[in-house]
Scaffold this active site. Structure first.
Site, PDB file in Angstrom:
ATOM      1  N   LYS A   1      -4.180  -6.133   2.289  1.00 65.66           N
ATOM      2  CA  LYS A   1      -4.478  -6.916   3.497  1.00 65.66           C
ATOM      3  C   LYS A   1      -5.720  -7.788   3.330  1.00 65.66           C
ATOM      4  O   LYS A   1      -5.690  -8.989   3.623  1.00 65.66           O
ATOM      5  CB  LYS A   1      -4.690  -5.977   4.694  1.00 65.66           C
ATOM      6  CG  LYS A   1      -3.493  -5.156   5.095  1.00 65.66           C
ATOM      7  CD  LYS A   1      -3.756  -4.334   6.329  1.00 65.66           C
ATOM      8  CE  LYS A   1      -4.776  -3.229   6.141  1.00 65.66           C
ATOM      9  NZ  LYS A   1      -4.352  -2.194   5.192  1.00 65.66           N
TER      10      LYS A   1
ATOM     11  N   ASN B   1      -9.960  -6.556  10.778  1.00 63.73           N
ATOM     12  CA  ASN B   1     -10.258  -5.307  10.069  1.00 63.73           C
ATOM     13  C   ASN B   1     -10.861  -5.604   8.699  1.00 63.73           C
ATOM     14  O   ASN B   1     -10.539  -4.979   7.702  1.00 63.73           O
ATOM     15  CB  ASN B   1      -8.961  -4.485   9.916  1.00 63.73           C
ATOM     16  CG  ASN B   1      -9.224  -3.089   9.411  1.00 63.73           C
ATOM     17  OD1 ASN B   1     -10.110  -2.413   9.894  1.00 63.73           O
ATOM     18  ND2 ASN B   1      -8.459  -2.660   8.419  1.00 63.73           N
TER      19      ASN B   1
ATOM     20  N   HIS C   1      -1.934   7.220   6.447  1.00 68.64           N
ATOM     21  CA  HIS C   1      -2.431   7.489   7.810  1.00 68.64           C
ATOM     22  C   HIS C   1      -1.401   8.216   8.669  1.00 68.64           C
ATOM     23  O   HIS C   1      -1.375   8.046   9.894  1.00 68.64           O
ATOM     24  CB  HIS C   1      -2.824   6.178   8.505  1.00 68.64           C
ATOM     25  CG  HIS C   1      -3.806   5.342   7.745  1.00 68.64           C
ATOM     26  ND1 HIS C   1      -5.035   5.818   7.341  1.00 68.64           N
ATOM     27  CD2 HIS C   1      -3.734   4.064   7.309  1.00 68.64           C
ATOM     28  CE1 HIS C   1      -5.683   4.857   6.689  1.00 68.64           C
ATOM     29  NE2 HIS C   1      -4.914   3.793   6.653  1.00 68.64           N
TER      30      HIS C   1
END
Length: 479
Positions: free
Chosen positions: A130, A153, A200
């Site tokens: 990302k 982020n 996650h």
């Protein structure tokens, strides 16, 4: 070029808002809302010295803070704004659901606070890649002469970007699955899901829930939903998304692209999506050698960034110029040094098996330095797929036995050094052992496939320890 939709401006005066969590996003959110007249209460599970100091600052500004109790919904709460780390199963959110109170994340808040004429968002998510993709995208947009920033982020707050004095033409936005979970109304100009692999799951509860949260990034896209041809789940998420009329599915592939795809032909990145007569025509964008480093997964990142830029109307020349100007952040497949004919590469950021597999696929033969905190991961598939590339392996960290056992099952002929130490000097010994196993022409690759916190503060410190050990090796000539 597209114009981002602006949400309705809300009246915050007197609105009772609970902010869940102190920290890098909770404190700015509390201050922003307080400045707009909201009656803000911050709740926080912790009651340590740092939390008390942060609370004292906020209380001096007129913001109520409740430490040591993040479970109880304050009376009269009309909205919760949560930090990304708070899991959906927290009692506070159950109480909010029962009371009919909405929960927003900091990204949702930033979206709602955008003013008239706000810059549209080009958004990126995925398990890995990302940050690199968003920074590549920002470099391409800058090369096109656009006012932009890499935000979200990635260390730059979206609240700062949308409320600051600087004006932007477009924002390159990195969004995590945590952030997307709490962002129900965000609508990007165009968005990409780079890849999906288990990660996650303790936060999301299941792979299906994790994928669904990633897929939220496509909701309401206006021009393009960019997906990974090699990862069918990303295309499935596009199919399931409710997008604006005329929005297109755009694939990226390391192979020859079909119509409505970007891909690679004879060392050239080409576009068959944003050209006239895409059934027959293709536009050359850049050479593979323009992407540094030209590892396969980094080429995929470049194609995704190029697709989003092209969706925004950027010319091919700016794609080439932006990719040539881009340099990745430290500890992402970073060349450290060549010592005795052996190349040493730092990919400390490869903190899960999916990232490590991509890194291992870029080199051959490899002496692999791996290990750390496994976070529940299994390593059999990773070892099976990478075994033929391995000259040897040096294992460090708390959960190294899991990797050692996978190597014994699927690559028994690969020599393994198991370092039974977790002190800060372990990395120096790991590099020395890797140098002993390596032959000229090999790559010693730090791609741990694990988190770092058993031995290091973060993956940056782990990468720095590796680089320092390599340079020490070079200085002694002991290779």
């Amino acid at each position: 070029m597209g114009i981002g939709k602006v949400t309705e401006q809300l009246d915050w005066n007197g609105k009772k808002v609970t902010v869940a969590g102190l920290g890098v996003s909770g404190i700015p959110a509390a201050r922003v809302l307080h400045a707009r007249g909201a009656l803000v209460t911050v709740v926080n599970d912790g009651d340590d010295e740092r939390s008390r100091a942060q609370a004292a600052e906020l209380e001096a500004e007129g913001i109520t803070v409740r430490l040591g109790d993040g479970a109880t919904l304050p009376a009269g709460t009309e909205l919760i704004v949560t930090t990304p780390g708070w899991q959906p199963d927290k009692p506070l959110f159950a109480a909010a659901a029962e009371a009919g109170v909405e929960v927003w994340g900091d990204v949702e808040l930033a979206w709602r606070l955008r003013g008239p004429g706000a810059a549209p968002w080009l958004a990126v998510t995925g398990t890995n890649g990302k940050t690199t993709t968003v920074r590549m995208l920002a470099s391409i947009l800058e090369a096109a002469g656009l006012r932009t920033a890499a935000v979200g982020n990635i260390g730059v707050s979206l609240l700062d970007a949308v409320l600051g004095e600087e004006e932007y033409d477009v924002l390159a936005v990195e969004l995590s699955s945590y952030q997307l979970h709490w962002a129900p109304s965000v609508r990007a100009h165009s968005a990409a899901v780079l890849n999906l692999a288990p990660d996650h799951l303790d936060w999301h509860g299941s792979m299906e829930a994790y994928a669904a949260d990633k897929g939220r990034i496509y909701e309401g896209n206006q021009v393009a939903c960019v997906y990974n041809v090699a990862d069918g789940v990303t295309e499935d998420l596009v199919r399931e998304a409710d997008v604006e009329e005329g929005c297109r599915a755009i694939g990226f592939t390391l192979g020859t692209p079909g119509p409505s795809q970007l891909g690679v032909v004879e060392g050239i990145l080409v576009d068959r999506a944003f050209v006239e007569n895409r059934q027959k025509n293709a536009q050359e964008l850049a050479e593979v050698s323009d992407v540094q480093p030209p590892a396969p997964h980094n080429i995929a990142n470049a194609l995704a960034a190029a697709a989003l830029a092209r969706a925004f109307g950027v010319e091919a020349k700016a794609v080439r110029d932006g990719l040539k100007a881009f340099r990745p952040d430290p500890h992402r497949i970073e060349l450290v040094e060549e010592v005795g004919g052996v190349t040493y590469v730092d990919d400390s950021k490869a903190t899960n098996t999916h990232a490590a597999e991509a890194s291992l696929a870029a080199y051959d033969p490899i002496v692999w330095i791996a290990g750390g905190l496994a976070k529940g991961a299994a390593f059999d598939e990773l070892v099976q797929r990478s075994a033929k590339r391995l000259r040897g392996a040096v294992l460090i960290g708390a959960d190294r036995a899991l990797i050692r056992e996978a190597l014994a099952r699927h690559a028994p002929e690969v020599p393994v050094v198991d370092l039974d130490r977790t002190d800060t000097g372990a990395m120096s010994e790991a590099v020395r052992e890797a140098a002993r196993l390596a032959h000229p022409g090999d790559t010693v690759l730090l791609a741990p496939a694990c988190a770092s916190m058993d031995m290091f503060t973060n993956y940056n410190k782990r990468g720095e320890a590796f680089a320092d050990a390599v340079r020490a090796l070079a200085a002694t000539g002991d290779a």
